[in-house]
Design a protein around this motif. Structure first.
Motif, PDB file in Angstrom:
ATOM      1  N   ASP A  17      -0.298 -18.600  17.161  1.00 50.12           N
ATOM      2  CA  ASP A  17       0.765 -18.143  16.829  1.00 50.12           C
ATOM      3  C   ASP A  17       1.639 -17.120  17.663  1.00 50.12           C
ATOM      4  N   TYR A  18       0.717 -16.156  18.052  1.00 49.70           N
ATOM      5  CA  TYR A  18       1.306 -14.915  18.991  1.00 49.70           C
ATOM      6  C   TYR A  18       1.766 -15.602  20.397  1.00 49.70           C
ATOM      7  N   TYR A  19       1.244 -16.528  20.730  1.00 53.67           N
ATOM      8  CA  TYR A  19       1.869 -17.020  22.031  1.00 53.67           C
ATOM      9  C   TYR A  19       3.257 -17.368  21.309  1.00 53.67           C
ATOM     10  N   LEU A 197       1.056  -7.930   5.423  1.00 56.93           N
ATOM     11  CA  LEU A 197      -0.004  -8.989   5.731  1.00 56.93           C
ATOM     12  C   LEU A 197      -0.923  -8.849   6.842  1.00 56.93           C
ATOM     13  N   GLY A 198      -1.966  -7.985   6.387  1.00 55.11           N
ATOM     14  CA  GLY A 198      -2.759  -7.507   7.313  1.00 55.11           C
ATOM     15  C   GLY A 198      -4.204  -8.367   7.802  1.00 55.11           C
ATOM     16  N   CYS A 199      -3.593  -9.701   7.771  1.00 51.94           N
ATOM     17  CA  CYS A 199      -4.528 -10.542   8.791  1.00 51.94           C
ATOM     18  C   CYS A 199      -3.372 -11.409   9.483  1.00 51.94           C
ATOM     19  N   THR A 200      -3.506 -11.622  10.698  1.00 50.34           N
ATOM     20  CA  THR A 200      -2.514 -12.522  11.384  1.00 50.34           C
ATOM     21  C   THR A 200      -2.486 -14.081  11.113  1.00 50.34           C
ATOM     22  N   GLU A 201      -3.489 -14.367  10.303  1.00 52.76           N
ATOM     23  CA  GLU A 201      -3.400 -16.072   9.654  1.00 52.76           C
ATOM     24  C   GLU A 201      -2.339 -15.739   8.382  1.00 52.76           C
ATOM     25  N   PHE A 202      -2.336 -14.909   7.733  1.00 51.45           N
ATOM     26  CA  PHE A 202      -1.377 -14.878   6.659  1.00 51.45           C
ATOM     27  C   PHE A 202       0.114 -15.295   6.931  1.00 51.45           C
ATOM     28  N   PRO A 203       0.580 -14.895   8.019  1.00 54.49           N
ATOM     29  CA  PRO A 203       2.159 -15.334   8.239  1.00 54.49           C
ATOM     30  C   PRO A 203       2.348 -16.841   8.399  1.00 54.49           C
ATOM     31  N   PHE A 206       2.384 -17.566   4.630  1.00 57.29           N
ATOM     32  CA  PHE A 206       3.534 -17.001   3.959  1.00 57.29           C
ATOM     33  C   PHE A 206       4.826 -16.797   4.912  1.00 57.29           C
ATOM     34  N   THR A 207       5.384 -17.704   5.129  1.00 57.16           N
ATOM     35  CA  THR A 207       6.480 -18.011   6.287  1.00 57.16           C
ATOM     36  C   THR A 207       7.955 -17.293   5.867  1.00 57.16           C
ATOM     37  N   GLU A 208       7.949 -16.873   4.577  1.00 61.20           N
ATOM     38  CA  GLU A 208       9.291 -16.247   4.058  1.00 61.20           C
ATOM     39  C   GLU A 208       9.189 -14.768   4.292  1.00 61.20           C
ATOM     40  N   GLU A 209      10.493 -14.084   4.352  1.00 63.86           N
ATOM     41  CA  GLU A 209      10.284 -12.681   4.470  1.00 63.86           C
ATOM     42  C   GLU A 209      10.140 -11.876   3.290  1.00 63.86           C
ATOM     43  N   LEU A 217       5.317  -8.001   4.973  1.00 62.83           N
ATOM     44  CA  LEU A 217       5.479  -7.550   6.116  1.00 62.83           C
ATOM     45  C   LEU A 217       4.689  -8.282   7.134  1.00 62.83           C
ATOM     46  N   ASN A 218       5.340  -9.167   8.124  1.00 64.97           N
ATOM     47  CA  ASN A 218       4.498  -9.907   9.105  1.00 64.97           C
ATOM     48  C   ASN A 218       4.015  -9.298  10.049  1.00 64.97           C
ATOM     49  N   THR A 219       2.978  -8.841   9.999  1.00 68.98           N
ATOM     50  CA  THR A 219       2.126  -7.979  11.038  1.00 68.98           C
ATOM     51  C   THR A 219       2.428  -8.558  12.588  1.00 68.98           C
TER      52      THR A 219
END
Length: 235
Positions: A17-19, A197-203, A206-209, A217-219
């Motif tokens: 997801d980061y990439y 969203l303090g885990c980078t799998e959560f975004p 949870f794809t909405e703002e 908050l999408n970290t």
């Protein structure tokens, strides 16, 4: 452009997801169909090894492990690095002291964004290390912000779902609803006005703002914005 180093594998889904988010952000920045992308080195660590060290409170060994991996990227001539997960930021200061390149903190990035949005009382969900570690409250306190974490039983459930499902790339609708139920309790019980969203799998889940009438908050996106800005910054 500077060369970006990404410490990944914590977990693999978030690393991918980061990439994708970095490339998406660069495309928006170029805005001309250019194929000029930054050079990126990704070092994927052994997540099981790292988590086991945390579970056994071998923090010095854990920070040495991640610092060694980051220094390998430094030898590949990256200019700076970022850890694509919230949990290892428990050891951020120790790791930064042990590496030869600057690190971009997901926690500081999120605190700055939260203040910029005018939010006052954010909730936080993530692994138990993130929710209970104290590094998020410490960073946010500098900005005059209080962090609210779930109740102990709620934290256990969130942590279990993260490691048994989300970190393995399993995203269930029923798990998403369980998480939302907890967030609703935090709104009603604790008066939170936003959720980190303090885990980078959560975004990925949870794809909405926003959900339940509050911003989520999408970290990952917040961190990526800082990474890309640093990549293009002329020192």
């Amino acid at each position: 452009m500077k060369t970006i180093g990404i410490l990944g594998g914590l977990g693999p889904e978030a690393t991918v997801d980061y990439y994708k988010e970095i490339i998406k952000s660069v495309n928006k920045r170029n805005n001309d169909g250019s194929l000029s992308y930054p050079e990126i080195v990704i070092y994927s660590v052994n997540m099981d090894r790292f988590i086991a060290l945390l579970e056994n409170e071998k923090y010095e060994v854990a920070s040495n492990y991640l610092a060694t991996c980051i220094n390998k990227m430094a030898h590949a001539e990256v200019d700076f690095a970022a850890m694509s997960a919230n949990t290892p930021h428990l050891l951020f200061d120790e790791i930064q002291r042990k590496v030869s390149i600057p690190l971009i903190s997901i926690v500081d990035s999120c605190a700055q964004k939260t203040r910029a949005l005018g939010l006052k009382r954010p909730g936080l969900i993530g692994t138990k290390f993130t929710m209970e570690g104290g590094f998020y409250p410490d960073a946010f306190r500098k900005f005059g912000l209080d962090i609210v974490i779930p109740q102990p039983d709620e934290r256990e459930m969130i942590n279990e779902k993260l490691f048994k499902e989300l970190e393995l790339g399993i995203f269930k609708e029923e798990t998403k609803q369980l998480m939302l139920d907890i967030v609703q309790k935090m709104i009603d019980r604790d008066g939170i006005d936003s959720l980190i969203l303090g885990c980078t799998e959560f975004p990925i889940m949870f794809t909405e703002e926003s959900y339940l009438g509050i911003p989520f908050l999408n970290t990952t996106q917040i961190h990526v914005a800082q990474i890309v800005a640093t990549c293009y910054r002329i020192d």
